[in-house]
Design a protein around this motif. Structure first.
Motif: not given
Length: 207
Positions: A10-22
């Protein structure tokens, strides 16, 4: 899957999602609003140097802009995103082939990235107009690989290891340094450091 394993995924995916959004495009007000409301939890304990620095910048961004209208904050970030990454004549081009000296866009660079996608059975969504070596596209591929690992696909670990060694790991630190030289906006400094830190963390994880 244990609770700890699920939490790590969950933490790994959350960080990737943050980077995609950013980094994929200009941040939208909904995403900005979630960040300002504490939507991305950042650990206080040390994790990895770049991740730690990125989380510090993210906390600084939230502290500076907390209570402001997300639309106004998004407008400011959009201006900076456009200046940094879009141009005209952007100081930072978020593309692998821009940063690598051993290949380029017009020769084998783009084809090699596309070959990595094809080997893993992944292709860009039809809605994606950016080239295969664009940071946001490479992050979408990374997200797919992590999600496949979460669902038990062991081969996805090998695909990620190769992709990090041959692609993302070869240019993300230069990208981070370029962003640091060109902006003092905490949001983009956070994104650049989290990007580099996530790649380092993932390389250790799948090594």
């Amino acid at each position: 899957m244990s609770v700890d394993q699920q939490a790590l995924y969950d933490a790994r995916l959350e960080l990737v999602d943050f980077l995609v959004d950013a980094l994929y495009d200009v941040p939208d007000p909904e995403f900005v609003g979630r960040l300002l409301d504490g939507g991305l939890e950042t650990p206080e304990a040390a994790v990895e140097d770049d991740l730690d620095r990125g989380f510090e910048y993210l906390r600084e961004f939230v502290a500076e802009r907390e209570g402001e209208d997300p639309d106004d904050v998004a407008d400011d970030l959009n201006v900076e995103y456009t200046r940094l990454f879009v141009g005209p004549r952007p100081p930072v081009q978020p593309h692998e082939t821009y940063f690598r000296e051993d290949t380029d866009f017009l020769s084998t660079g783009l084809a090699e990235v596309e070959a990595s996608y094809g080997a893993a059975g992944w292709s860009k969504p039809q809605s994606v107009s950016e080239e295969a070596d664009f940071a946001g596209v490479e992050l979408l591929f990374l997200r797919d690989l992590v999600d496949r690992q979460r669902r038990g696909e062991e081969a996805a670990v090998g695909y990620e290891r190769v992709f990090l060694d041959e692609h993302l790991g070869e240019w993300v630190e230069d990208f981070r340094d370029a962003v640091r030289e060109e902006t003092d906006e905490p949001f983009y400094l956070a994104a650049a450091h989290v990007f580099a830190g996530l790649v380092a963390f993932e390389r250790d994880l799948v090594a």
